[in-house]
Write a protein that holds these residues in place. Structure first.
Motif, PDB file in Angstrom:
ATOM      1  N   THR A 188      -5.835  12.561   4.011  1.00 16.40           N
ATOM      2  CA  THR A 188      -4.677  12.674   3.286  1.00 16.40           C
ATOM      3  C   THR A 188      -4.206  11.107   2.826  1.00 16.40           C
ATOM      4  O   THR A 188      -3.751  11.115   1.913  1.00 16.40           O
ATOM      5  CB  THR A 188      -3.628  12.695   4.522  1.00 16.40           C
ATOM      6  N   GLY A 189      -4.932  10.153   3.512  1.00 19.05           N
ATOM      7  CA  GLY A 189      -4.901   8.760   3.080  1.00 19.05           C
ATOM      8  C   GLY A 189      -5.349   8.810   1.523  1.00 19.05           C
ATOM      9  O   GLY A 189      -4.967   7.986   0.887  1.00 19.05           O
ATOM     10  N   ALA A 190      -6.789   9.331   1.323  1.00 16.96           N
ATOM     11  CA  ALA A 190      -7.154   9.233  -0.244  1.00 16.96           C
ATOM     12  C   ALA A 190      -6.204   9.956  -0.944  1.00 16.96           C
ATOM     13  O   ALA A 190      -6.116   9.337  -2.261  1.00 16.96           O
ATOM     14  CB  ALA A 190      -8.573  10.091  -0.085  1.00 16.96           C
ATOM     15  N   LEU A 191      -5.494  10.966  -0.791  1.00 11.90           N
ATOM     16  CA  LEU A 191      -4.518  11.526  -1.740  1.00 11.90           C
ATOM     17  C   LEU A 191      -3.473  10.649  -1.858  1.00 11.90           C
ATOM     18  O   LEU A 191      -2.757  10.339  -3.043  1.00 11.90           O
ATOM     19  CB  LEU A 191      -3.920  12.991  -1.070  1.00 11.90           C
ATOM     20  N   ILE A 192      -2.821   9.965  -0.856  1.00 11.15           N
ATOM     21  CA  ILE A 192      -1.673   8.932  -0.881  1.00 11.15           C
ATOM     22  C   ILE A 192      -2.166   7.941  -1.721  1.00 11.15           C
ATOM     23  O   ILE A 192      -1.357   7.462  -2.460  1.00 11.15           O
ATOM     24  CB  ILE A 192      -1.103   8.659   0.414  1.00 11.15           C
ATOM     25  N   ALA A 193      -3.341   7.438  -1.518  1.00 12.18           N
ATOM     26  CA  ALA A 193      -3.651   6.123  -2.388  1.00 12.18           C
ATOM     27  C   ALA A 193      -3.920   6.633  -3.753  1.00 12.18           C
ATOM     28  O   ALA A 193      -3.717   5.661  -4.604  1.00 12.18           O
ATOM     29  CB  ALA A 193      -5.070   5.646  -1.702  1.00 12.18           C
ATOM     30  N   GLN A 194      -4.432   7.742  -4.023  1.00 12.87           N
ATOM     31  CA  GLN A 194      -4.408   8.007  -5.561  1.00 12.87           C
ATOM     32  C   GLN A 194      -2.922   8.377  -6.248  1.00 12.87           C
ATOM     33  O   GLN A 194      -2.767   7.705  -7.308  1.00 12.87           O
ATOM     34  CB  GLN A 194      -4.950   9.505  -5.755  1.00 12.87           C
ATOM     35  N   GLN A 195      -2.161   8.901  -5.429  1.00 12.34           N
ATOM     36  CA  GLN A 195      -0.726   8.948  -5.868  1.00 12.34           C
ATOM     37  C   GLN A 195      -0.262   7.331  -5.975  1.00 12.34           C
ATOM     38  O   GLN A 195       0.474   7.268  -6.846  1.00 12.34           O
ATOM     39  CB  GLN A 195       0.212   9.920  -5.179  1.00 12.34           C
ATOM     40  N   ALA A 196      -0.200   6.720  -4.786  1.00 12.91           N
ATOM     41  CA  ALA A 196       0.260   5.283  -5.086  1.00 12.91           C
ATOM     42  C   ALA A 196      -0.276   4.453  -6.289  1.00 12.91           C
ATOM     43  O   ALA A 196       0.453   3.872  -7.040  1.00 12.91           O
ATOM     44  CB  ALA A 196       0.315   4.722  -3.699  1.00 12.91           C
ATOM     45  N   GLY A 197      -1.654   4.790  -6.329  1.00 14.23           N
ATOM     46  CA  GLY A 197      -2.190   4.102  -7.495  1.00 14.23           C
ATOM     47  C   GLY A 197      -1.810   4.427  -8.912  1.00 14.23           C
ATOM     48  O   GLY A 197      -1.588   3.755  -9.607  1.00 14.23           O
ATOM     49  N   ALA A 198      -1.573   5.717  -9.011  1.00 12.84           N
ATOM     50  CA  ALA A 198      -1.200   6.061 -10.274  1.00 12.84           C
ATOM     51  C   ALA A 198       0.317   6.020 -10.671  1.00 12.84           C
ATOM     52  O   ALA A 198       0.497   5.664 -11.656  1.00 12.84           O
ATOM     53  CB  ALA A 198      -1.008   7.661 -10.484  1.00 12.84           C
ATOM     54  N   ALA A 199       0.934   5.491  -9.474  1.00 11.95           N
ATOM     55  CA  ALA A 199       2.293   5.138  -9.962  1.00 11.95           C
ATOM     56  C   ALA A 199       2.632   3.532  -9.488  1.00 11.95           C
ATOM     57  O   ALA A 199       3.659   2.783  -9.705  1.00 11.95           O
ATOM     58  CB  ALA A 199       3.507   5.701  -8.705  1.00 11.95           C
ATOM     59  N   LEU A 200       1.412   2.885  -9.526  1.00 11.04           N
ATOM     60  CA  LEU A 200       1.368   1.225  -9.496  1.00 11.04           C
ATOM     61  C   LEU A 200       2.086   0.815  -8.284  1.00 11.04           C
ATOM     62  O   LEU A 200       2.812  -0.200  -8.427  1.00 11.04           O
ATOM     63  CB  LEU A 200       1.636   0.567 -10.797  1.00 11.04           C
ATOM     64  N   LYS A 201       1.948   1.341  -6.721  1.00  9.18           N
ATOM     65  CA  LYS A 201       2.838   1.144  -5.846  1.00  9.18           C
ATOM     66  C   LYS A 201       1.902   0.341  -5.031  1.00  9.18           C
ATOM     67  O   LYS A 201       0.627   0.745  -4.893  1.00  9.18           O
ATOM     68  CB  LYS A 201       3.124   2.336  -5.203  1.00  9.18           C
ATOM     69  N   LYS A 202       2.371  -0.773  -4.304  1.00 14.69           N
ATOM     70  CA  LYS A 202       1.680  -1.196  -3.379  1.00 14.69           C
ATOM     71  C   LYS A 202       1.535  -0.413  -2.021  1.00 14.69           C
ATOM     72  O   LYS A 202       2.341   0.528  -1.803  1.00 14.69           O
ATOM     73  CB  LYS A 202       2.526  -2.462  -2.543  1.00 14.69           C
ATOM     74  N   SER A 203       0.439  -0.496  -1.416  1.00 11.98           N
ATOM     75  CA  SER A 203      -0.136   0.639  -0.292  1.00 11.98           C
ATOM     76  C   SER A 203      -0.689   0.038   0.655  1.00 11.98           C
ATOM     77  O   SER A 203      -1.506  -0.916   0.603  1.00 11.98           O
ATOM     78  CB  SER A 203      -0.790   1.885  -0.903  1.00 11.98           C
ATOM     79  N   VAL A 204      -0.520   0.462   1.907  1.00 13.92           N
ATOM     80  CA  VAL A 204      -1.034   0.039   3.040  1.00 13.92           C
ATOM     81  C   VAL A 204      -1.740   1.427   3.772  1.00 13.92           C
ATOM     82  O   VAL A 204      -0.723   2.097   4.210  1.00 13.92           O
ATOM     83  CB  VAL A 204      -0.445  -0.861   4.147  1.00 13.92           C
ATOM     84  N   LEU A 205      -2.988   1.421   3.846  1.00 18.89           N
ATOM     85  CA  LEU A 205      -3.601   2.760   4.821  1.00 18.89           C
ATOM     86  C   LEU A 205      -4.171   2.252   5.817  1.00 18.89           C
ATOM     87  O   LEU A 205      -5.120   1.474   5.894  1.00 18.89           O
ATOM     88  CB  LEU A 205      -4.351   3.363   3.732  1.00 18.89           C
ATOM     89  N   GLU A 206      -3.830   2.914   7.086  1.00 18.81           N
ATOM     90  CA  GLU A 206      -4.604   2.831   8.370  1.00 18.81           C
ATOM     91  C   GLU A 206      -5.074   4.062   8.644  1.00 18.81           C
ATOM     92  O   GLU A 206      -4.386   5.251   8.713  1.00 18.81           O
ATOM     93  CB  GLU A 206      -3.425   2.366   9.286  1.00 18.81           C
ATOM     94  N   LEU A 207      -6.450   4.142   8.207  1.00 18.13           N
ATOM     95  CA  LEU A 207      -6.956   5.566   8.216  1.00 18.13           C
ATOM     96  C   LEU A 207      -8.242   5.763   9.596  1.00 18.13           C
ATOM     97  O   LEU A 207      -8.848   4.597   9.930  1.00 18.13           O
ATOM     98  CB  LEU A 207      -7.820   5.795   7.095  1.00 18.13           C
ATOM     99  N   GLY A 208      -8.358   6.932  10.116  1.00 18.09           N
ATOM    100  CA  GLY A 208      -9.381   6.761  11.278  1.00 18.09           C
ATOM    101  C   GLY A 208      -9.221   8.210  11.761  1.00 18.09           C
ATOM    102  O   GLY A 208      -8.572   9.058  11.537  1.00 18.09           O
ATOM    103  N   GLY A 209      -9.723   8.183  12.924  1.00 16.14           N
ATOM    104  CA  GLY A 209      -9.857   9.389  13.663  1.00 16.14           C
ATOM    105  C   GLY A 209     -10.114   9.037  15.247  1.00 16.14           C
ATOM    106  O   GLY A 209     -10.095   7.809  15.510  1.00 16.14           O
ATOM    107  N   SER A 210     -10.500   9.962  15.915  1.00 14.16           N
ATOM    108  CA  SER A 210     -10.890   9.674  17.315  1.00 14.16           C
ATOM    109  C   SER A 210     -12.377   9.549  17.518  1.00 14.16           C
ATOM    110  O   SER A 210     -12.990  10.492  16.843  1.00 14.16           O
ATOM    111  CB  SER A 210     -10.268  10.809  18.253  1.00 14.16           C
ATOM    112  N   ASP A 211     -12.740   8.836  18.301  1.00 20.16           N
ATOM    113  CA  ASP A 211     -14.158   8.662  18.540  1.00 20.16           C
ATOM    114  C   ASP A 211     -14.542   9.384  19.579  1.00 20.16           C
ATOM    115  O   ASP A 211     -13.882   9.632  20.460  1.00 20.16           O
ATOM    116  CB  ASP A 211     -14.609   7.077  18.853  1.00 20.16           C
ATOM    117  N   PRO A 212     -15.620   9.925  19.713  1.00 19.78           N
ATOM    118  CA  PRO A 212     -16.324  10.740  20.912  1.00 19.78           C
ATOM    119  C   PRO A 212     -16.145  10.068  22.321  1.00 19.78           C
ATOM    120  O   PRO A 212     -16.261   8.822  22.122  1.00 19.78           O
ATOM    121  CB  PRO A 212     -17.598  11.486  20.542  1.00 19.78           C
TER     122      PRO A 212
END
Length: 133
Positions: free
Chosen positions: A82-106
């Motif tokens: 989802t972060g990649a999709l949001i980054a793509q949309q924010a970049g296309a609109a020239l918006k500043k963005s901050v993404l904290e992406l990750g998941g659960s480690d085993p």
């Protein structure tokens, strides 16, 4: 927000509101009630003219919000997909963005692990599945 739904609106909302901006948050559906509670706290603190807003949006509505010229920036905490999709949309609109992406480690427990510590870490991982950077 999915990770730490009570903390994120304060972490990013307070500086935004103190700078005189409106803060709009789109929570994950399963934590929307927490975001409404945070909104009540901001109202009690004097931000009661719509400065803090909770927006329950679907994916298409979220995309339109990112593209909206009134939106200056986008912050997202969640999955890399989802972060990649949001980054793509924010970049296309020239918006500043901050993404904290990750998941659960085993969580792997070996036979000789001290069970009291295992139970403690198992519970803290379950109830606070986050990384605070």
């Amino acid at each position: 927000p999915w990770n730490t739904p009570f903390w994120i609106p304060f972490k990013s909302g307070v500086p935004s509101l103190m700078a005189g901006n409106t803060y709009v948050i789109k929570p994950a559906p399963n934590v929307a009630d927490t975001t409404f509670l945070v909104g009540e706290i901001f109202e009690e603190a004097g931000f009661n003219n719509g400065e803090f807003q909770t927006a329950l949006l679907d994916n298409e509505q979220s995309s339109r919000a990112i593209a909206d010229p009134r939106v200056a920036g986008v912050t997202f905490t969640g999955s890399p997909v989802t972060g990649a999709l949001i980054a793509q949309q924010a970049g296309a609109a020239l918006k500043k963005s901050v993404l904290e992406l990750g998941g659960s480690d085993p969580f792997i427990v070996l036979k000789d692990a001290p069970i009291e510590e295992v139970n403690y870490y198992k519970l803290t991982k379950f109830f606070t599945p986050t990384v605070l950077c």
